[in-house]
Design a protein around this motif. Structure first.
Motif, PDB file in Angstrom:
ATOM      1  N   GLU A   1      37.714  37.923  55.185  1.00  0.00           N
ATOM      2  CA  GLU A   1      38.075  39.291  54.817  1.00  0.00           C
ATOM      3  C   GLU A   1      39.535  39.367  54.382  1.00  0.00           C
ATOM      4  OE1 GLU A   1      38.522  43.595  57.073  1.00  0.00           O
ATOM      5  OE2 GLU A   1      36.880  42.258  57.680  1.00  0.00           O
ATOM      6  N   LEU A   2      40.391  38.663  55.090  1.00  0.00           N
ATOM      7  CA  LEU A   2      41.816  38.660  54.761  1.00  0.00           C
ATOM      8  C   LEU A   2      42.060  38.017  53.397  1.00  0.00           C
ATOM      9  CD1 LEU A   2      44.738  39.202  55.661  1.00  0.00           C
ATOM     10  CD2 LEU A   2      44.705  36.986  56.837  1.00  0.00           C
ATOM     11  N   ALA A   3      41.288  36.984  53.070  1.00  0.00           N
ATOM     12  CA  ALA A   3      41.470  36.271  51.804  1.00  0.00           C
ATOM     13  C   ALA A   3      41.330  37.203  50.603  1.00  0.00           C
ATOM     14  CB  ALA A   3      40.467  35.128  51.693  1.00  0.00           C
ATOM     15  N   GLY A   4      40.505  38.224  50.734  1.00  0.00           N
ATOM     16  CA  GLY A   4      40.299  39.159  49.627  1.00  0.00           C
ATOM     17  C   GLY A   4      41.517  39.997  49.287  1.00  0.00           C
ATOM     18  N   PHE A   5      42.497  40.036  50.166  1.00  0.00           N
ATOM     19  CA  PHE A   5      43.710  40.833  49.934  1.00  0.00           C
ATOM     20  C   PHE A   5      44.906  39.983  49.503  1.00  0.00           C
ATOM     21  CE2 PHE A   5      41.209  43.243  53.033  1.00  0.00           C
ATOM     22  CZ  PHE A   5      41.179  44.501  52.439  1.00  0.00           C
ATOM     23  N   LEU A   6      44.714  38.676  49.421  1.00  0.00           N
ATOM     24  CA  LEU A   6      45.855  37.793  49.176  1.00  0.00           C
ATOM     25  C   LEU A   6      46.028  37.493  47.691  1.00  0.00           C
ATOM     26  CD1 LEU A   6      45.342  35.234  52.119  1.00  0.00           C
ATOM     27  CD2 LEU A   6      46.812  37.261  52.056  1.00  0.00           C
ATOM     28  N   ASP A   7      47.218  37.813  47.176  1.00  0.00           N
ATOM     29  CA  ASP A   7      47.562  37.473  45.798  1.00  0.00           C
ATOM     30  C   ASP A   7      48.330  36.154  45.728  1.00  0.00           C
ATOM     31  OD1 ASP A   7      46.437  39.831  44.777  1.00  0.00           O
ATOM     32  OD2 ASP A   7      48.252  40.975  45.243  1.00  0.00           O
ATOM     33  N   ASP A   8      49.006  35.806  46.808  1.00  0.00           N
ATOM     34  CA  ASP A   8      49.763  34.559  46.855  1.00  0.00           C
ATOM     35  C   ASP A   8      48.784  33.387  46.890  1.00  0.00           C
ATOM     36  OD1 ASP A   8      51.052  32.208  48.232  1.00  0.00           O
ATOM     37  OD2 ASP A   8      52.802  33.521  48.137  1.00  0.00           O
ATOM     38  N   LEU A   9      48.823  32.533  45.857  1.00  0.00           N
ATOM     39  CA  LEU A   9      47.843  31.455  45.735  1.00  0.00           C
ATOM     40  C   LEU A   9      47.946  30.431  46.858  1.00  0.00           C
ATOM     41  CD1 LEU A   9      47.825  30.828  41.863  1.00  0.00           C
ATOM     42  CD2 LEU A   9      46.230  32.159  43.256  1.00  0.00           C
ATOM     43  N   GLU A  10      49.174  30.086  47.245  1.00  0.00           N
ATOM     44  CA  GLU A  10      49.347  29.105  48.313  1.00  0.00           C
ATOM     45  C   GLU A  10      48.834  29.648  49.641  1.00  0.00           C
ATOM     46  OE1 GLU A  10      50.213  25.892  48.339  1.00  0.00           O
ATOM     47  OE2 GLU A  10      50.123  26.085  46.153  1.00  0.00           O
TER      48      GLU A  10
END
Length: 266
Positions: A104-113
């Motif tokens: 779920e958290l991954a869906g909000f992440l713009d930072d690729l690393e």
């Protein structure tokens, strides 16, 4: 009696190509709200220690299983749980919930690393606690890390698929309640963080607690008679199982190999 006890971290117990199963005739998931909360509280104590820069280990207790190789799969091991299914099931629920919260958290992440780190943990948690691939007689198949008893397996599988299966019996209610408590705890951990990077760091700490700081004594038997003799010795002096529970396990063990009779006795 040929029993080989091994004290190991949870991450080592749930090793590569390892699968666990609960005999189909064993009782369903039985941990109540207090037992699950105690487990979560133990996680939190170790998590707070890590946040404070310390390292704290927690011993979960013992499990007893019968070891066998998986036919057609190199270096793969199957453990049939004789004692400890409540503990193992709760660990798997926690691992799945952590994977789900990471997803779920991954869906909000713009930072690729940052996203790459999260996807790494999602993949590893799935392999460790939900399913992994095995090559069986040259065919790639999916293996469930944990298979529960007949009364719980269908509901449990639906729960780990992210569905909302209907609760039919008390053990289903307990599985759902345990999952809800774990997810609520992980959300609380996240909510205490100011930004996405801090949330990822916090969940990583919880991940390390579960796989590295938590340990158990895994008692491994090579055959059923040894396993059930030790099971009776352990539980004759315990309070968790009644005489009826012990009699049930012994009777159904004696009927192993006689499917119709075992089903009737169950």
């Amino acid at each position: 009696m040929n029993i080989k006890p091994v004290h190991a971290a949870v991450g080592d117990v749930f090793g590569d190509k390892t699968v666990f199963s609960v005999p189909k005739y064993q009782r369903g998931y039985a941990w109540d709200s207090d037992s699950v909360q105690d487990f979560i509280s133990d996680v939190d104590v170790c998590y707070r220690s890590r946040v404070g820069g310390a390292h704290r280990e927690h011993f979960l207790g013992g499990i007893l299983s019968i070891k066998s190789d998986i036919e057609g799969v190199a270096n793969a091991v199957h453990y049939q749980l004789v004692d400890g299914q409540q503990r193992i099931t709760t660990i798997v629920l926690f691992g799945y919930a952590l994977m789900d919260v990471f997803s779920e958290l991954a869906g909000f992440l713009d930072d690729l690393e940052l996203r790459k780190r999260v996807e790494h943990y999602i993949k590893n948690l799935k392999i460790s606690f939900v399913t992994h691939e095995q090559v069986v007689n040259r065919v790639v198949t999916s293996a469930n890390v944990l298979t529960l008893s007949k009364k719980d397996e269908g509901y449990f599988r639906g729960l780990l698929a992210g569905n909302e299966p209907d609760c039919e019996i008390d053990s289903h209610e307990k599985l759902l309640s345990a999952m809800g408590k774990v997810v609520a705890y992980l959300k609380e951990v996240q909510n205490q963080c100011d930004d996405f990077a801090a949330k990822v760091d916090a969940l990583e700490q919880v991940h390390d607690v579960l796989l590295s700081d938590f340990s158990m004594l895994h008692m491994v038997a090579e055959n059923k008679p040894d396993a059930y003799r030790l099971f009776q010795v352990i539980n004759d002096r315990g309070v968790s199982l009644t005489d009826g529970d012990l009699l049930r396990v012994k009777t159904l063990e004696l009927l192993e190999g006689y499917g119709d009779e075992q089903l009737a006795a169950e």
